[in-house]
Design a protein around this motif. Structure first.
Motif, PDB file in Angstrom:
ATOM      1  N   TYR A  33       0.947   9.064   1.840  1.00 41.81           N
ATOM      2  CA  TYR A  33       1.578   7.954   2.557  1.00 41.81           C
ATOM      3  C   TYR A  33       2.939   8.403   3.076  1.00 41.81           C
TER       4      TYR A  33
ATOM      5  N   ASP B 217       0.840  -1.191   0.000  1.00 38.63           N
ATOM      6  CA  ASP B 217       0.000   0.000   0.000  1.00 38.63           C
ATOM      7  C   ASP B 217       0.874   1.240   0.000  1.00 38.63           C
ATOM      8  N   GLY B 218       0.544   2.187  -0.876  1.00 37.84           N
ATOM      9  CA  GLY B 218       1.302   3.423  -0.964  1.00 37.84           C
ATOM     10  C   GLY B 218       2.261   3.460  -2.133  1.00 37.84           C
TER      11      GLY B 218
ATOM     12  N   PHE C 165       2.658   3.535  -5.850  1.00 37.90           N
ATOM     13  CA  PHE C 165       1.832   3.771  -7.041  1.00 37.90           C
ATOM     14  C   PHE C 165       2.320   2.906  -8.191  1.00 37.90           C
ATOM     15  N   LYS C 166       3.635   2.905  -8.417  1.00 36.03           N
ATOM     16  CA  LYS C 166       4.230   2.072  -9.471  1.00 36.03           C
ATOM     17  C   LYS C 166       5.733   2.068  -9.309  1.00 36.03           C
TER      18      LYS C 166
ATOM     19  N   GLU D 260       2.425   7.066  -3.568  1.00 42.11           N
ATOM     20  CA  GLU D 260       1.181   7.832  -3.601  1.00 42.11           C
ATOM     21  C   GLU D 260       1.222   8.930  -2.549  1.00 42.11           C
ATOM     22  N   TYR D 261       0.717  10.099  -2.917  1.00 39.94           N
ATOM     23  CA  TYR D 261       0.672  11.235  -1.996  1.00 39.94           C
ATOM     24  C   TYR D 261      -0.178  10.868  -0.778  1.00 39.94           C
TER      25      TYR D 261
ATOM     26  N   GLU E  46      -7.532  14.864  -5.893  1.00 42.68           N
ATOM     27  CA  GLU E  46      -6.805  15.687  -4.939  1.00 42.68           C
ATOM     28  C   GLU E  46      -6.095  16.827  -5.643  1.00 42.68           C
TER      29      GLU E  46
ATOM     30  N   ILE F 237       6.311  11.429  -6.444  1.00 41.53           N
ATOM     31  CA  ILE F 237       5.088  11.301  -5.651  1.00 41.53           C
ATOM     32  C   ILE F 237       3.925  11.432  -6.621  1.00 41.53           C
ATOM     33  N   LYS F 238       2.950  10.565  -6.525  1.00 41.79           N
ATOM     34  CA  LYS F 238       1.767  10.618  -7.385  1.00 41.79           C
ATOM     35  C   LYS F 238       0.612  11.199  -6.592  1.00 41.79           C
ATOM     36  N   ILE F 239       0.097  12.325  -7.092  1.00 40.29           N
ATOM     37  CA  ILE F 239      -1.081  12.931  -6.480  1.00 40.29           C
ATOM     38  C   ILE F 239      -2.284  12.469  -7.289  1.00 40.29           C
ATOM     39  N   LYS F 240      -3.277  11.917  -6.605  1.00 41.19           N
ATOM     40  CA  LYS F 240      -4.484  11.450  -7.296  1.00 41.19           C
ATOM     41  C   LYS F 240      -5.152  12.630  -7.979  1.00 41.19           C
TER      42      LYS F 240
END
Length: 123
Positions: free
Chosen positions: A73, A26-27, A29-30, A70-71, A114, A108-111
């Protein structure tokens, strides 16, 4: 070496196991690939192990993973969980001793939702 002969585990096997273990945390993204992986994408070559580098010996291995988190985490917590997951998977599936797992957070990936909210707040 066993009594029946040698067993050699290919680098790509360790890469695939490491990649799978990492993206299941979890956290994460890729995985983030480097320049060579970007060239392979342009050429149409898909590799599930981009973002993973390994050195495999007869009884031990070392691994480097390049990830996008992921942003929201905690980066140290995600990185620690990735290290633990990779060590566990490699040890259980190959019997190799993992001497190190280096984690390199590349981005960092921001959804999208968001990101849109942040833009609205800034306007």
């Amino acid at each position: 070496m066993s009594e029946l002969g040698n067993i050699k585990i290919a680098d790509d096997v360790v890469k695939v196991i490491s990649a799978k273990a990492a993206v299941d945390v979890d956290g994460v993204f890729k995985l983030a690939g480097g320049v060579a992986d970007e060239v392979n994408k342009i050429l149409g070559k898909k590799r599930p192990t981009h973002g993973v580098k390994v050195e495999v010996g007869e009884k031990e291995c070392s691994i480097e993973l390049f990830i996008v988190v992921e942003y929201g985490y905690s980066i140290p917590e995600v990185a620690g969980e990735v290290q633990e997951a990779v060590i566990k998977s490699i040890t259980e599936l190959t019997g190799l001793k993992v001497v190190e797992v280096g984690i390199y957070v590349q981005d960092i990936k921001i959804k999208e939702a968001e990101a849109e909210e942040e833009i609205e707040i800034l306007d």
